[in-house]
Design an enzyme around this catalytic site. Sequence first.
Site, PDB file in Angstrom:
ATOM      1  N   THR A 122      11.195 -52.796  14.425  1.00 14.46           N
ATOM      2  CA  THR A 122       9.995 -52.496  15.221  1.00 14.46           C
ATOM      3  C   THR A 122       9.310 -51.278  14.604  1.00 14.46           C
ATOM      4  O   THR A 122       9.889 -50.191  14.571  1.00 14.46           O
ATOM      5  CB  THR A 122      10.395 -52.208  16.681  1.00 14.46           C
ATOM      6  OG1 THR A 122      11.103 -53.342  17.174  1.00 14.46           O
ATOM      7  CG2 THR A 122       9.189 -51.937  17.544  1.00 14.46           C
ATOM      8  N   GLY A 256      15.468 -50.805  40.168  1.00 15.34           N
ATOM      9  CA  GLY A 256      16.767 -50.278  39.766  1.00 15.34           C
ATOM     10  C   GLY A 256      16.632 -48.876  39.228  1.00 15.34           C
ATOM     11  O   GLY A 256      15.680 -48.157  39.563  1.00 15.34           O
ATOM     12  N   CYS A 263      15.278 -49.873  22.985  1.00 13.96           N
ATOM     13  CA  CYS A 263      13.900 -50.281  22.658  1.00 13.96           C
ATOM     14  C   CYS A 263      12.826 -49.657  23.541  1.00 13.96           C
ATOM     15  O   CYS A 263      11.963 -48.942  23.036  1.00 13.96           O
ATOM     16  CB  CYS A 263      13.797 -51.801  22.698  1.00 13.96           C
ATOM     17  SG  CYS A 263      14.728 -52.574  21.366  1.00 13.96           S
TER      18      CYS A 263
HETATM   19  P1  NAD Z   1      21.146 -50.774  14.776  1.00 17.50           P
HETATM   20  O1  NAD Z   1      21.190 -49.296  14.741  1.00 17.50           O
HETATM   21  O2  NAD Z   1      22.097 -51.511  15.644  1.00 17.50           O
HETATM   22  O3  NAD Z   1      21.327 -51.352  13.289  1.00 17.50           O
HETATM   23  C1  NAD Z   1      20.689 -50.847  12.176  1.00 17.50           C
HETATM   24  C2  NAD Z   1      21.622 -51.021  10.981  1.00 17.50           C
HETATM   25  O4  NAD Z   1      20.917 -50.665   9.794  1.00 17.50           O
HETATM   26  C3  NAD Z   1      22.855 -50.138  11.018  1.00 17.50           C
HETATM   27  O5  NAD Z   1      24.020 -50.920  10.891  1.00 17.50           O
HETATM   28  C4  NAD Z   1      22.684 -49.201   9.815  1.00 17.50           C
HETATM   29  O6  NAD Z   1      23.901 -48.827   9.194  1.00 17.50           O
HETATM   30  C5  NAD Z   1      21.842 -50.059   8.894  1.00 17.50           C
HETATM   31  N1  NAD Z   1      21.107 -49.314   7.877  1.00 17.50           N
HETATM   32  C6  NAD Z   1      20.424 -48.159   8.005  1.00 17.50           C
HETATM   33  N2  NAD Z   1      19.899 -47.785   6.812  1.00 17.50           N
HETATM   34  C7  NAD Z   1      20.253 -48.740   5.922  1.00 17.50           C
HETATM   35  C8  NAD Z   1      20.023 -48.922   4.531  1.00 17.50           C
HETATM   36  N3  NAD Z   1      19.315 -48.040   3.831  1.00 17.50           N
HETATM   37  N4  NAD Z   1      20.536 -50.002   3.921  1.00 17.50           N
HETATM   38  C9  NAD Z   1      21.270 -50.893   4.631  1.00 17.50           C
HETATM   39  N5  NAD Z   1      21.523 -50.788   5.951  1.00 17.50           N
HETATM   40  C10 NAD Z   1      21.024 -49.708   6.585  1.00 17.50           C
HETATM   41  O7  NAD Z   1      19.648 -51.157  15.153  1.00 17.50           O
HETATM   42  P2  NAD Z   1      19.124 -52.449  15.947  1.00 17.50           P
HETATM   43  O8  NAD Z   1      19.336 -52.257  17.399  1.00 17.50           O
HETATM   44  O9  NAD Z   1      19.637 -53.660  15.282  1.00 17.50           O
HETATM   45  O10 NAD Z   1      17.553 -52.321  15.691  1.00 17.50           O
HETATM   46  C11 NAD Z   1      16.996 -52.569  14.420  1.00 17.50           C
HETATM   47  C12 NAD Z   1      15.494 -52.662  14.594  1.00 17.50           C
HETATM   48  O11 NAD Z   1      15.161 -53.792  15.412  1.00 17.50           O
HETATM   49  C13 NAD Z   1      14.855 -51.469  15.295  1.00 17.50           C
HETATM   50  O12 NAD Z   1      13.586 -51.230  14.758  1.00 17.50           O
HETATM   51  C14 NAD Z   1      14.733 -51.929  16.727  1.00 17.50           C
HETATM   52  O13 NAD Z   1      13.697 -51.268  17.425  1.00 17.50           O
HETATM   53  C15 NAD Z   1      14.415 -53.387  16.556  1.00 17.50           C
HETATM   54  N6  NAD Z   1      14.794 -54.240  17.680  1.00 17.50           N
HETATM   55  C16 NAD Z   1      15.977 -54.025  18.334  1.00 17.50           C
HETATM   56  C17 NAD Z   1      16.342 -54.862  19.383  1.00 17.50           C
HETATM   57  C18 NAD Z   1      17.638 -54.642  20.133  1.00 17.50           C
HETATM   58  O14 NAD Z   1      17.810 -55.236  21.193  1.00 17.50           O
HETATM   59  N7  NAD Z   1      18.568 -53.831  19.639  1.00 17.50           N
HETATM   60  C19 NAD Z   1      15.517 -55.936  19.751  1.00 17.50           C
HETATM   61  C20 NAD Z   1      14.339 -56.147  19.043  1.00 17.50           C
HETATM   62  C21 NAD Z   1      13.987 -55.287  18.013  1.00 17.50           C
END
Ligand code: NAD
Length: 432
Positions: A122, A256, A263
Amino acid sequence: MKICVIGTGYVGLVSGTCFSEIGNNVACVDIDKKKIDKLNNGFVPIFEPGLEELIKRNVKHKRLNFSSKIEDNIKSSDIVFICVGTPTNKKSNQADLKQVFKVAKLIKNNLNKYKIIVNKSTVPVTTGDKIEKILNTKKNKNKFDVISNPEFLREGEAIRDFMYPDRVVIGSNSKKANSVMKNLYLPILKKRSRYFNCSRRAAELIKYASNAFLATKITFINEMANLCEKSNIDVKDISIGMGLDERIGDRFLRAGPAYGGSCFPKDTRALVTTAKSFNTDLSIVKTVINSNQNRNNLLNKRILKLLNNKINNKIITFLGVTFKAGTDDMRESPCLDMIPFLLKKGSTIKYYDPSGEKTNFFINKNVKFSPNIKDACNGADLIIIHTEWNEFKQINFRKLNKNKNLKVFDLRNLYSPSLMKKINIRYYGIGR
Ligand code: NAD
């Protein structure tokens, strides 16, 4: 199709696994070697229902693998997904794009043939332009398209959300990239979801606008709950009555605690900051952020009142500590505000969470993890139902706690106030 998913977190691991399930050859890569080792040893590092079975099946069929060799996997792929974190920069309140740009630079140095670079993280409007600028060297000319494909999955329901999406948004004006992406998503598009193609900037904003709108819905009903509490109305009736109007809908309309998670809080903040950089004042979203922050204070005060301000040495039990059910994610969980407040006032905290013990509380000896509901409820003065896990919906509090003065504060309105009265439990809900 050979796919490389960079960032094996909640989004990357679920997306990569689901893409392998629909027949692609996927490498999920991450800089966190421990995470990759765990996955290669058969352990799933996050709690997400159904994910373990799906991973096992696709690893067995050799469609899915996990690796720390990021460069090799970029080189051997046709599509590279960026799924790294974009947390809030605490100083500026902007989305911190360090991880995204680091990955973009790595891709730039490993573009050995035409690839589609898909940003699933995002990110604020114009980030795609910036990624493109990083990649756009003489050597890389015509070797890539940068597109935006925001992810809308919800933790706890991530696999269903990914496999049966309401919509797939692709932000790109490249015919070539669009046709590849449509083919990639085709197996799940058949299940009646809408494929929506728009500009890259529009796709980036759709994600933020959607999250801000949902956060507004939650905040709206939470404020209605405040009014209901003072006017002897059950907010559940308001949610049902409003939700029956198809223009409104009943989802995200349950009162709630403050919204939390990885997010909504960070994305609403980032949206306001991005808009400011375009000289636009998003007054509604700003109000939502403030109202949500106030909600924590309001609920803290309510807990004090429930205990007649006599909180010192009281045992307070939290049932569930994650920001929602079905996940182990603690990011910006409302209890991370409530628990320190209650500890400062001298209480002892016990908690049970179906997704296990949390490192967040390791440093405080007055926060104790219970291995089950029975242990957590035993001896408590106040039980706070913080998260709506299914296993919290049918608890016989009287059986588990003999304290005559036991109070139950149900932040999710899981129980009937009249039934609780019948069994002599002092029960308090939200907006009722
Ligand atoms: P997260 O923190 O769970 O995962 C991110 C991963 O990226 C980590 O495992 C980290 O080690 C890895 N990483 C960081 N730098 C790196 C690099 N240089 N090379 C390789 N790997 C690297 O994050 P997430 O919750 O999966 O969110 C990821 C994105 O998706 C964010 O922008 C978030 O806003 C978006 N998003 C999240 C959700 C959700 O429900 N978690 C839903 C929709 C969108």
